[in-house]
Scaffold this motif. Sequence first.
Motif, PDB file in Angstrom:
ATOM      1  N   MET A 139       0.778  -1.224  -0.026  1.00 41.70           N
ATOM      2  CA  MET A 139       0.107   0.036   0.138  1.00 41.70           C
ATOM      3  C   MET A 139       0.858   1.214  -0.028  1.00 41.70           C
ATOM      4  O   MET A 139       2.032   1.328   0.516  1.00 41.70           O
ATOM      5  N   VAL A 140       0.388   2.257  -0.758  1.00 48.56           N
ATOM      6  CA  VAL A 140       1.140   3.472  -0.844  1.00 48.56           C
ATOM      7  C   VAL A 140       0.200   4.647   0.188  1.00 48.56           C
ATOM      8  O   VAL A 140      -1.113   4.680  -0.279  1.00 48.56           O
ATOM      9  N   ARG A 141       0.890   5.358   0.825  1.00 51.81           N
ATOM     10  CA  ARG A 141      -0.052   6.364   1.773  1.00 51.81           C
ATOM     11  C   ARG A 141       0.086   7.370   0.978  1.00 51.81           C
ATOM     12  O   ARG A 141       1.058   8.216   0.556  1.00 51.81           O
ATOM     13  N   VAL A 142      -0.989   8.309   0.918  1.00 51.06           N
ATOM     14  CA  VAL A 142      -1.151   9.503   0.071  1.00 51.06           C
ATOM     15  C   VAL A 142      -1.656  10.809   1.027  1.00 51.06           C
ATOM     16  O   VAL A 142      -2.709  10.414   1.650  1.00 51.06           O
ATOM     17  N   GLU A 143      -0.782  11.681   1.199  1.00 53.05           N
ATOM     18  CA  GLU A 143      -1.238  12.904   2.374  1.00 53.05           C
ATOM     19  C   GLU A 143      -1.252  14.054   1.700  1.00 53.05           C
ATOM     20  O   GLU A 143      -0.507  14.299   0.711  1.00 53.05           O
ATOM     21  N   PHE A 144      -2.173  14.633   2.122  1.00 48.69           N
ATOM     22  CA  PHE A 144      -2.427  16.149   1.548  1.00 48.69           C
ATOM     23  C   PHE A 144      -2.199  17.261   2.688  1.00 48.69           C
ATOM     24  O   PHE A 144      -2.588  17.128   4.012  1.00 48.69           O
ATOM     25  N   LEU A 145      -1.271  18.288   2.017  1.00 44.24           N
ATOM     26  CA  LEU A 145      -0.821  19.293   2.977  1.00 44.24           C
ATOM     27  C   LEU A 145      -1.691  20.461   2.913  1.00 44.24           C
ATOM     28  O   LEU A 145      -2.420  20.742   2.082  1.00 44.24           O
ATOM     29  N   GLY A 146      -1.215  21.427   4.070  1.00 45.29           N
ATOM     30  CA  GLY A 146      -1.805  22.683   4.231  1.00 45.29           C
ATOM     31  C   GLY A 146      -3.335  22.808   4.154  1.00 45.29           C
ATOM     32  O   GLY A 146      -3.767  21.886   4.791  1.00 45.29           O
ATOM     33  N   PRO A 147      -4.032  23.497   3.274  1.00 45.72           N
ATOM     34  CA  PRO A 147      -5.362  23.667   3.141  1.00 45.72           C
ATOM     35  C   PRO A 147      -6.403  22.684   2.473  1.00 45.72           C
ATOM     36  O   PRO A 147      -7.250  22.878   2.761  1.00 45.72           O
ATOM     37  N   ILE A 148      -5.727  21.946   2.159  1.00 44.71           N
ATOM     38  CA  ILE A 148      -6.453  20.631   1.675  1.00 44.71           C
ATOM     39  C   ILE A 148      -6.989  19.872   2.677  1.00 44.71           C
ATOM     40  O   ILE A 148      -6.276  18.878   3.262  1.00 44.71           O
ATOM     41  N   ALA A 149      -8.133  19.973   2.983  1.00 42.29           N
ATOM     42  CA  ALA A 149      -8.775  19.493   4.374  1.00 42.29           C
ATOM     43  C   ALA A 149      -9.181  17.953   4.289  1.00 42.29           C
ATOM     44  O   ALA A 149     -10.278  17.648   3.887  1.00 42.29           O
ATOM     45  N   ARG A 150      -7.903  17.040   4.140  1.00 39.39           N
ATOM     46  CA  ARG A 150      -8.646  15.647   3.730  1.00 39.39           C
ATOM     47  C   ARG A 150      -7.405  14.773   4.572  1.00 39.39           C
ATOM     48  O   ARG A 150      -6.453  14.880   4.688  1.00 39.39           O
ATOM     49  N   GLU A 151      -8.042  13.627   5.110  1.00 34.74           N
ATOM     50  CA  GLU A 151      -7.306  12.631   5.630  1.00 34.74           C
ATOM     51  C   GLU A 151      -6.604  12.000   4.497  1.00 34.74           C
ATOM     52  O   GLU A 151      -6.975  11.919   3.365  1.00 34.74           O
ATOM     53  N   ALA A 152      -5.297  11.341   5.107  1.00 33.99           N
ATOM     54  CA  ALA A 152      -4.506  10.655   4.321  1.00 33.99           C
ATOM     55  C   ALA A 152      -5.280   9.470   3.628  1.00 33.99           C
ATOM     56  O   ALA A 152      -6.109   8.819   4.240  1.00 33.99           O
ATOM     57  N   LEU A 153      -4.877   9.036   2.488  1.00 32.63           N
ATOM     58  CA  LEU A 153      -5.596   7.734   1.870  1.00 32.63           C
ATOM     59  C   LEU A 153      -4.599   6.496   1.759  1.00 32.63           C
ATOM     60  O   LEU A 153      -3.210   7.067   1.701  1.00 32.63           O
ATOM     61  N   GLU A 154      -4.766   5.496   1.996  1.00 28.63           N
ATOM     62  CA  GLU A 154      -4.201   4.236   1.586  1.00 28.63           C
ATOM     63  C   GLU A 154      -4.463   3.609   0.309  1.00 28.63           C
ATOM     64  O   GLU A 154      -5.624   3.167   0.295  1.00 28.63           O
ATOM     65  N   ILE A 155      -3.591   3.597  -0.698  1.00 29.61           N
ATOM     66  CA  ILE A 155      -3.805   3.229  -2.046  1.00 29.61           C
ATOM     67  C   ILE A 155      -3.049   2.051  -2.504  1.00 29.61           C
ATOM     68  O   ILE A 155      -1.772   2.122  -2.328  1.00 29.61           O
TER      69      ILE A 155
END
Lengths: 73, 73, 145, 145
Positions: free
Chosen positions: A1-17
């Motif tokens: 699995m690859v973890r995708v993280e969103f920084l700063g103002p993108i109000a989103r939890e990280a995804l596992e893809i």
Amino acid sequence: MVRVEFLGPIAREALEIDASSVQEIADRLREDETLREWLPKCAVALNDEMISDLSIELKDGDRVTILPPVCGG
Amino acid sequence: MVRVEFLGPIAREALEIDASSVQEIADRLREDETLREWLPKCAVALNDEMISDLSIELKDGDRVTILPPVCGG
Amino acid sequence: MMELHQGALDTKEIFGRWLDEEASSNYGAYIPFVGTIRAEDEIEALSFDIYEPILKRWFDEWQDRAAKRGAIVKMAHAIGDVPIHTSSYISAVFSPKRRVALELIDEFVEDFKANAPIWKYDVINGSRVYAADRSTPMDGAGLLS
Amino acid sequence: MMELHQGALDTKEIFGRWLDEEASSNYGAYIPFVGTIRAEDEIEALSFDIYEPILKRWFDEWQDRAAKRGAIVKMAHAIGDVPIHTSSYISAVFSPKRRVALELIDEFVEDFKANAPIWKYDVINGSRVYAADRSTPMDGAGLLS
């Protein structure tokens, strides 16, 4: 699995893809309506290194970071 | 009389010269062997204002200043 | 040296400490750039998010670029809220030579604005609003779109 | 503000005082340039002569040029002997905008080097030697030759 993280103002939890290339991450994120406005303006890092190539291969445990427009200072 | 002052490293006393133009000051100073090396490198001020014109007329009490190469900072 | 501080920077302390650090390094030119929060519209402060791992890499690359020209760079930035009329950002160049210092501070500050992973928010009535209109996509943005 | 000091500048005091003077002026960028005497060859100090009336005019013209771009300039310089590793010169720009500040500090410092009526001497074994090789004729030099 690859973890995708969103920084700063993108109000989103990280995804596992489950993805074997940056291209596959792109394909998956494009399906997400809430990211449509962000993606054209976002830069991308792999394991904290900036990247500019969709063909890069990914392995289990990799971390992809999505960086929206910046304004330091 | 016009007073001619030499600044910085030009080790010279001020001169009093009877001159009615900057051109006349130039003529007088060129006669001076000890200034021969300085003059091509020196800028000139009249009453503390930088000048670039030999035809400027002078009047009694004017002050001409000779400024050798600079290096502030 | 790169340093991050919670809240407004102590500008005088940083300026003086950096000066002291290089007091015997024989640099002829020291140029700090001090960024201060301006009073504009109705903001009471700006606020900053920083992603430190990538900022650190960005900064280390600049340290290498400066070294090739005989110079060094330093940087301090605030995290979180910074009230108006206080400082959020100081960067600096030390160099033996004036020309290198003047060119480097310009390039360093401009690249910082373009590519340091820092996000700015206006603080208005106590809430944070992303400064979208003043923000710029980093080099290489749009890869996934 | 232009200020001349006997001997080495108190760099921290000047940096901090200028910062305080403009603390409420709403400038977003403050860029000082600090010039420090490098240890080179066998000099123990540099020494400076200044012709203040023309320096003052030069500075006032720069203040006007800065004002047209919404900025201000400040300058401090040492008179007489300045030991190695201490500062002889600080100039600074305050501006609402980053770009103006970065461009002005470069133009201001370069024009200072070219046209400020200041003469530099190496101090070696206690005696002053004019730094002829590092000095440059001012704009308009050669008028009388």
